[in-house]
Scaffold this active site. Structure first.
Site, PDB file in Angstrom:
ATOM      1  N   GLY A 213       0.857  -1.173   0.000  1.00 20.91           N
ATOM      2  CA  GLY A 213       0.000   0.000   0.000  1.00 20.91           C
ATOM      3  C   GLY A 213       0.892   1.221   0.000  1.00 20.91           C
ATOM      4  O   GLY A 213       1.855   1.280  -0.756  1.00 20.91           O
ATOM      5  N   GLU A 214       0.603   2.171   0.885  1.00 19.04           N
ATOM      6  CA  GLU A 214       1.421   3.377   0.979  1.00 19.04           C
ATOM      7  C   GLU A 214       1.878   3.481   2.425  1.00 19.04           C
ATOM      8  O   GLU A 214       1.083   3.667   3.336  1.00 19.04           O
ATOM      9  CB  GLU A 214       0.594   4.592   0.567  1.00 19.04           C
ATOM     10  CG  GLU A 214       1.411   5.679  -0.119  1.00 19.04           C
ATOM     11  CD  GLU A 214       2.387   6.336   0.832  1.00 19.04           C
ATOM     12  OE1 GLU A 214       3.576   6.459   0.478  1.00 19.04           O
ATOM     13  OE2 GLU A 214       1.982   6.711   1.944  1.00 19.04           O
ATOM     14  N   SER A 215       3.184   3.353   2.644  1.00 15.71           N
ATOM     15  CA  SER A 215       3.689   3.168   4.012  1.00 15.71           C
ATOM     16  C   SER A 215       3.447   4.377   4.914  1.00 15.71           C
ATOM     17  O   SER A 215       3.195   4.226   6.109  1.00 15.71           O
ATOM     18  CB  SER A 215       5.180   2.812   3.985  1.00 15.71           C
ATOM     19  OG  SER A 215       5.948   3.854   3.411  1.00 15.71           O
TER      20      SER A 215
ATOM     21  N   CYS B 247       6.155  -5.205   0.402  1.00 21.23           N
ATOM     22  CA  CYS B 247       6.320  -3.851  -0.124  1.00 21.23           C
ATOM     23  C   CYS B 247       6.192  -2.827   1.008  1.00 21.23           C
ATOM     24  O   CYS B 247       7.099  -2.711   1.826  1.00 21.23           O
ATOM     25  CB  CYS B 247       5.323  -3.595  -1.256  1.00 21.23           C
ATOM     26  SG  CYS B 247       5.764  -2.173  -2.289  1.00 21.23           S
TER      27      CYS B 247
ATOM     28  N   ARG C 134      12.655   3.540   0.889  1.00 27.18           N
ATOM     29  CA  ARG C 134      11.354   3.660   0.225  1.00 27.18           C
ATOM     30  C   ARG C 134      11.514   3.985  -1.257  1.00 27.18           C
ATOM     31  O   ARG C 134      12.422   4.706  -1.653  1.00 27.18           O
ATOM     32  CB  ARG C 134      10.508   4.771   0.864  1.00 27.18           C
ATOM     33  CG  ARG C 134       9.976   4.475   2.235  1.00 27.18           C
ATOM     34  CD  ARG C 134       9.137   5.626   2.774  1.00 27.18           C
ATOM     35  NE  ARG C 134       7.886   5.769   2.069  1.00 27.18           N
ATOM     36  CZ  ARG C 134       7.520   6.840   1.375  1.00 27.18           C
ATOM     37  NH1 ARG C 134       8.352   7.873   1.250  1.00 27.18           N
ATOM     38  NH2 ARG C 134       6.346   6.892   0.774  1.00 27.18           N
TER      39      ARG C 134
ATOM     40  N   ILE D 251       6.193  -2.993  -7.415  1.00 21.96           N
ATOM     41  CA  ILE D 251       5.405  -1.793  -7.684  1.00 21.96           C
ATOM     42  C   ILE D 251       5.835  -0.713  -6.688  1.00 21.96           C
ATOM     43  O   ILE D 251       5.579  -0.825  -5.494  1.00 21.96           O
ATOM     44  CB  ILE D 251       3.893  -2.070  -7.550  1.00 21.96           C
ATOM     45  CG1 ILE D 251       3.452  -3.209  -8.478  1.00 21.96           C
ATOM     46  CG2 ILE D 251       3.092  -0.787  -7.840  1.00 21.96           C
ATOM     47  CD1 ILE D 251       2.032  -3.682  -8.227  1.00 21.96           C
ATOM     48  N   ARG D 252       6.483   0.319  -7.173  1.00 18.71           N
ATOM     49  CA  ARG D 252       7.037   1.378  -6.290  1.00 18.71           C
ATOM     50  C   ARG D 252       7.741   0.735  -5.099  1.00 18.71           C
ATOM     51  O   ARG D 252       7.547   1.136  -3.941  1.00 18.71           O
ATOM     52  CB  ARG D 252       5.918   2.309  -5.801  1.00 18.71           C
ATOM     53  CG  ARG D 252       5.348   3.214  -6.865  1.00 18.71           C
ATOM     54  CD  ARG D 252       4.298   4.139  -6.286  1.00 18.71           C
ATOM     55  NE  ARG D 252       4.862   5.041  -5.286  1.00 18.71           N
ATOM     56  CZ  ARG D 252       4.132   5.687  -4.381  1.00 18.71           C
ATOM     57  NH1 ARG D 252       2.841   5.525  -4.322  1.00 18.71           N
ATOM     58  NH2 ARG D 252       4.719   6.492  -3.518  1.00 18.71           N
TER      59      ARG D 252
ATOM     60  N   HIS E 266       5.249  -8.258  -4.446  1.00 20.88           N
ATOM     61  CA  HIS E 266       3.857  -8.591  -4.140  1.00 20.88           C
ATOM     62  C   HIS E 266       3.509 -10.017  -4.586  1.00 20.88           C
ATOM     63  O   HIS E 266       2.931 -10.203  -5.659  1.00 20.88           O
ATOM     64  CB  HIS E 266       2.916  -7.631  -4.872  1.00 20.88           C
ATOM     65  CG  HIS E 266       2.966  -6.219  -4.402  1.00 20.88           C
ATOM     66  ND1 HIS E 266       2.107  -5.708  -3.466  1.00 20.88           N
ATOM     67  CD2 HIS E 266       3.769  -5.185  -4.761  1.00 20.88           C
ATOM     68  CE1 HIS E 266       2.363  -4.430  -3.259  1.00 20.88           C
ATOM     69  NE2 HIS E 266       3.378  -4.088  -4.031  1.00 20.88           N
TER      70      HIS E 266
ATOM     71  N   GLU F  96       1.134 -11.790  -3.622  1.00 17.92           N
ATOM     72  CA  GLU F  96      -0.324 -11.949  -3.646  1.00 17.92           C
ATOM     73  C   GLU F  96      -0.931 -11.623  -5.005  1.00 17.92           C
ATOM     74  O   GLU F  96      -2.103 -11.926  -5.262  1.00 17.92           O
ATOM     75  CB  GLU F  96      -0.966 -11.084  -2.553  1.00 17.92           C
ATOM     76  CG  GLU F  96      -1.014  -9.600  -2.815  1.00 17.92           C
ATOM     77  CD  GLU F  96       0.279  -8.854  -2.552  1.00 17.92           C
ATOM     78  OE1 GLU F  96       0.282  -7.615  -2.639  1.00 17.92           O
ATOM     79  OE2 GLU F  96       1.305  -9.509  -2.261  1.00 17.92           O
TER      80      GLU F  96
END
Length: 202
Positions: free
Chosen positions: A50-52, A82, A111, A140-141, A181, A183
């Site tokens: 997600g976004e940490s 991630c 990051r 992804i990022r 990821h 998943e």
């Protein structure tokens, strides 16, 4: 007969449904964790991508940050992907000044190390302890691990030109983290490895 362990998925933000789908396919009982009370009901935890920075703020807002730290310090198995890798890191680079983590793994994570969303990629990663050949990893990022302490085992690195040797999978005791990821791939092997860690701990 011993009941199978319940694995929580931190449901603040990110790939919650995707992780639950993989764990369900492995026959594991899952619980969405959005409160300290729910955290008390699980034997282990997945911290999704997600976004940490957002995840950190929401964990604090929901009163989860200290309970999460306490459970991890007490030996609860946890797996971060991630942003989840960042959340399980003791040290981060490139974070905001007020960004907090759960911690637990003696590592420094950078990051967005592999670049922005448009620079997402897939790569074969060989993972120690994983049979069946390389894992088709989706980044992804994604962060990478800058350094690890003596108690941390490096499970996998990337081999892409310019980034060869960058650490993307680690384990410290019952804690595990990947930059990528699993998943999103349809390959359940990384989740199965974590489930085996949880069952061995139980």
């Amino acid at each position: 007969m011993t009941p199978s362990p319940a694995i929580g998925v931190l449901a603040l933000q990110g790939d919650v449904a995707e992780h639950r789908r993989v764990l369900d396919a492995l026959g594991v009982r899952t619980v969405e964790v959005l409160s300290p009370d729910r955290l008390d009901t699980v034997d282990a935890l997945v911290v999704p991508g997600g976004e940490s920075t957002t995840m950190s703020k929401l964990a604090a807002r929901y009163g989860l940050l200290e309970p999460l730290r306490k459970r991890v310090r007490a030996g609860m198995p946890a797996y971060g992907t991630c942003a989840g890798m960042i959340m399980l890191a003791d040290r981060i680079l490139g974070g905001t000044a007020d960004q907090e983590t759960i911690g637990g793994i003696d590592m420094t994570v950078r990051r967005n190390a592999f670049g922005r969303q448009t620079e997402s990629f897939e790569a074969d990663v060989r993972l120690d302890g994983l049979d069946g050949g390389p894992f088709d990893a989706v980044f992804i990022r994604a962060p990478w691990v800058e350094d690890v302490g003596p108690g941390v085992t490096v499970l996998g690195t990337v081999s892409r030109p310019g980034e060869a040797g960058r650490i993307v999978a680690v384990r410290q005791g019952v804690l595990m983290a990947t930059s990528f990821h699993p998943e999103l791939t349809g390959d359940v092997r990384v989740h199965r490895l974590f489930v085996d860690i949880v069952k061995g701990h139980a």
